[in-house]
Write a protein that holds these residues in place. Structure first.
Motif, PDB file in Angstrom:
ATOM      1  N   LEU A 168       0.850  -1.193   0.000  1.00 55.57           N
ATOM      2  CA  LEU A 168       0.000   0.000   0.000  1.00 55.57           C
ATOM      3  C   LEU A 168       0.882   1.237   0.000  1.00 55.57           C
ATOM      4  N   PHE A 169       0.254   2.398   0.015  1.00 55.13           N
ATOM      5  CA  PHE A 169       0.981   3.648   0.146  1.00 55.13           C
ATOM      6  C   PHE A 169       0.763   4.108   1.587  1.00 55.13           C
ATOM      7  N   PRO A 170       1.627   3.674   2.509  1.00 54.37           N
ATOM      8  CA  PRO A 170       1.326   3.770   3.940  1.00 54.37           C
ATOM      9  C   PRO A 170       1.115   5.189   4.465  1.00 54.37           C
ATOM     10  N   LYS A 171       1.790   6.178   3.877  1.00 53.61           N
ATOM     11  CA  LYS A 171       1.665   7.531   4.413  1.00 53.61           C
ATOM     12  C   LYS A 171       0.500   8.286   3.795  1.00 53.61           C
ATOM     13  N   MET A 172      -0.229   7.623   2.900  1.00 57.81           N
ATOM     14  CA  MET A 172      -1.411   8.271   2.334  1.00 57.81           C
ATOM     15  C   MET A 172      -2.638   7.775   3.089  1.00 57.81           C
ATOM     16  N   ARG A 173      -3.696   8.560   2.971  1.00 56.15           N
ATOM     17  CA  ARG A 173      -4.931   8.153   3.637  1.00 56.15           C
ATOM     18  C   ARG A 173      -5.547   6.974   2.902  1.00 56.15           C
TER      19      ARG A 173
ATOM     20  N   ILE B 249      -8.578   6.744   1.771  1.00 58.95           N
ATOM     21  CA  ILE B 249      -9.314   7.183   0.584  1.00 58.95           C
ATOM     22  C   ILE B 249      -8.353   7.569  -0.541  1.00 58.95           C
ATOM     23  N   GLU B 250      -7.198   8.112  -0.187  1.00 69.92           N
ATOM     24  CA  GLU B 250      -6.229   8.474  -1.226  1.00 69.92           C
ATOM     25  C   GLU B 250      -5.654   7.227  -1.898  1.00 69.92           C
TER      26      GLU B 250
ATOM     27  N   TYR C  75      -4.842   7.314   8.023  1.00 67.78           N
ATOM     28  CA  TYR C  75      -3.649   6.996   7.253  1.00 67.78           C
ATOM     29  C   TYR C  75      -3.458   5.492   7.296  1.00 67.78           C
TER      30      TYR C  75
ATOM     31  N   GLU D  42      -1.019   3.491   7.372  1.00 65.62           N
ATOM     32  CA  GLU D  42      -0.062   2.879   8.302  1.00 65.62           C
ATOM     33  C   GLU D  42      -0.633   2.712   9.708  1.00 65.62           C
TER      34      GLU D  42
END
Ligand code: ATP
Ligand code: MG
Lengths: 259, 354
Positions: free
Chosen positions: A89-94, A96-97, A148, A150
């Motif tokens: 995943l993109f851990p530092k993004m929310r 929904i993002e 977020y 993470e």
């Protein structure tokens, strides 16, 4: 024309045949499982299908389109999306993002629309955001929309990954051990969700170690061992197949739950 | 008072600060605009005005580099090169070709952006240390060209007699606050641009690439294209900043204005302020521009302290001074809220007719 038809695919890493001469097919609307002991080559099959690896030989066809030689981006464009065994995943993004990134490939406005907040941007961004929220609600993540990634428990992160894959408007979802790291009640919930995907018109090809999940929702099952297909059939047939039992019992079943 | 304390306790101080800024953002913006625009007229000293101009300039440079390092995660130690290209193109066009400042400024930015494209292409597969080394090399190559290609760049002598910007008969200079107004407008435009890019599919693609490039690829993002785009945008902004610098430096520029130290300074702004944030760039620029003024008495020792400060920063607050994640909910646009309500109403209707 088959929905997904894979014929005699082989993946060779140096001297190792991770996948050897494997053929299978998936029909539209099916839930098909790919099982097998550790190191059998299951994830490698996904990597071949999604263009991460260039296959050594064989052919793969999705709705009449050849997959071999295509880039991962082109393959997502055709309607195949996946999740990863070890969460990517993109851990530092929310949350929904993350799902909005999934809609990227279906979002038509361009860079300048975004820079100047054009009408096209505002309209499409609203549509995609609402779609992302709907997907998250359908998978039971509504309370995490703003969080977020993470900060989420592992099991919920797995769901975010599925939501992100759905957001690409995929017709075929490749799920790599979706129930890994979930407790029994969570995996039960997931089972219902995957079934509901079928009703919504998705087709699912799934790698899974949780036999409860596999036997309960699969229309058909393929069994891989040492890179080769050793059996395929209905769940009832596979459960009683001598070669399958042997492959599982014979090979060390060192599969840890939390990987 | 107790109520306030209670609220801060339950939601956290950061949330309350952010909430305050979000709630009164219109008023705050208006106050900021009024204060910022009245600064030239309140009789500040020349040194203070100059300092404010430098803070504005380095905020802009920070935002430019941030687009690359903070969003897509590509490191660049070559931004002094882009800065130089913007400055030289802008200056030479004015001095040797008589081009108007505003057009020269824009062309400087575009040329710099184009060089960013050329540098972005071969460095696509590089990351981390390797990318740092190549961009550092780029910086040195630009230095060499500036020094050696005398017929065009005037070599070590530098470009002299760069005119002051003019608009409708008004000449912008340091004394009348003109420089300050130009950089204020440029920095605000840059901030808005970065903000809008960040909150669109482009910005999400940038950040996705930084977070996990393979996952971004598997979502259908053409990662190479976006990485190059980030390079171009970053170089463009830096080039524009360079063009502005060429006119505020007492009418001349020379190669030593654009050494590797400048790259480091810009990078420090980004790191001190907070990677990936816009507010952080303004903060970082303020700190780094104030620092040499405040610690002037330390002479060369300044740089030692400066180094220690950076190391401490990296150790104890790697996200930068203002590098926090927003605690506010994800911002839904008016259009999004409307669409959500419409969908909800439709769903209710459907369940009622059942
Ligand atoms: N890029 C690679 N280079 C070399 N060998 C690889 C590569 N990818 C996979 N393999 C090897 O291929 C074999 C199959 O791996 P794969 O990950 O497909 O197994 P799997 O069936 O998914 O197992 P698990 O249940 O543990 O996830 C393993 O022996 C693995 O080491
Ligand atoms: Mg695997």
């Amino acid at each position: 024309m088959d929905f997904l038809k894979v014929s005699n695919i082989t993946m060779q890493f140096g001297g190792l045949f991770a996948v050897e001469d494997v053929s299978f097919h998936v029909d539209r609307g099916e839930i098909v499982s790919l099982i097998g002991p550790n190191g059998a080559g299951k994830t490698t099959v996904f990597n071949m299908l999604t263009g991460v690896y260039q296959i050594t030989s064989g052919t793969m066809e999705f709705e009449g389109h050849k997959l071999e030689g295509k880039t991962p981006q082109e393959i997502v464009g055709l309607g195949i999306s996946r999740t990863f065994q070890n969460l990517r995943l993109f851990p530092k993004m929310r949350v929904i993002e993350n799902v909005l990134v999934g809609t990227h490939i279906r979002t038509k406005y361009n860079f300048f629309d975004g820079l100047f907040r054009s009408k096209a941007f505002r309209k499409e961004e609203a549509e995609k955001t609402v779609r992302a929220i709907e997907i998250l609600e359908s998978i039971g993540l509504e309370k995490y929309i703003n969080s977020y990634v993470e900060s989420l428990p592992y099991g919920e992160q797995r769901k975010v990954e599925i939501a992100r894959a759905i957001a690409t408007d995929a017709k075929l979802l490749l799920l790599d051990e979706p129930a890994a790291g979930m407790n029994p009640s969570e995996s039960e919930e997931l089972l219902h969700f995957i079934r509901s995907l079928k009703d919504k018109g998705f087709t699912v090809l799934m790698i899974e170690h949780d036999m409860n999940v596999v036997m309960n929702i699969s229309d058909r099952i393929y069994v891989l061992d040492h890179g080769k297909l050793i059996a395929h059939g209905l769940p009832g047939e596979i459960a009683n197949d001598k070669r399958v039992i042997e492959a599982y019992l014979g090979g060390e079943r060192k599969h840890a739950k939390n990987r | 008072m107790d109520k306030v304390r209670e609220k801060i306790k339950t939601k956290g101080l950061l949330f309350n600060i952010e909430h305050f800024f979000d709630r009164y953002k219109v008023i705050i913006s208006v106050v900021f605009a009024v204060v910022a625009l009245s600064v030239p007229f309140i009789g500040l000293s020349r040194a203070t005005m100059r300092l404010l101009v430098m803070i504005g300039l380095y905020s802009m440079l920070g935002m430019g580099l941030n687009l690359l390092v903070g969003y897509t995660g590509q490191v660049s130690l070559g931004h002094a090169g882009f800065y130089a290209i913007g400055a030289y193109v802008c200056a030479l066009l004015q001095v040797d070709a008589g081009v108007n400042f505003w057009l020269a400024l824009l062309i400087g930015g575009i040329v710099s952006g184009f060089v960013g494209f050329l540098l972005g292409l071969p460095t696509l597969r590089l990351s981390g240390t390797y990318l740092s080394i190549v961009t550092l090399g780029f910086c040195e190559v630009v230095q060499m060209i500036l020094k050696q290609w005398e017929s065009v760049t005037y070599g070590n002598y530098g470009v002299r007699n760069i005119p002051k910007p003019e608009l409708f008969g008004f000449t912008f200079n340091q004394q009348n606050g003109g420089f300050y107004i130009i950089i204020l407008v440029l920095a605000v435009l840059t901030a808005l641009g970065c903000h809008f890019i960040k909150n669109s599919k482009t910005g999400r693609a940038f950040i996705a690439i930084k977070e996990d490039e393979l996952a971004a690829t598997m979502m259908g993002i053409k990662t190479s294209r976006y990485k190059i785009l980030a390079f171009v945008l970053s170089a463009f902004i830096t080039g524009i900043a360079g063009g502005f610098y060429s006119v505020i430096n007492n009418g001349y520029i020379e190669p030593t204005n654009f050494t590797f130290n400048i790259s480091i300074l810009i990078m420090s702004v980004v790191i001190v302020g907070g990677l990936g944030t816009i507010r952080g760039m303004v903060f970082g620029a303020t700190i780094l521009m104030l620092f040499p003024e405040v610690f002037r008495f330390l002479n060369e020792w300044r740089f030692v302290i400066y180094g220690v400060l950076l190391v401490l920063m990296m150790q104890f607050r790697p996200q930068g001074a203002l590098g926090w994640q927003s605690t506010l909910p994800y911002r839904l646009s008016k259009e999004t809220k409307k669409l959500l309500e419409k969908k909800k109403a439709a769903a209710e209707d459907a369940s009622r007719t059942k």
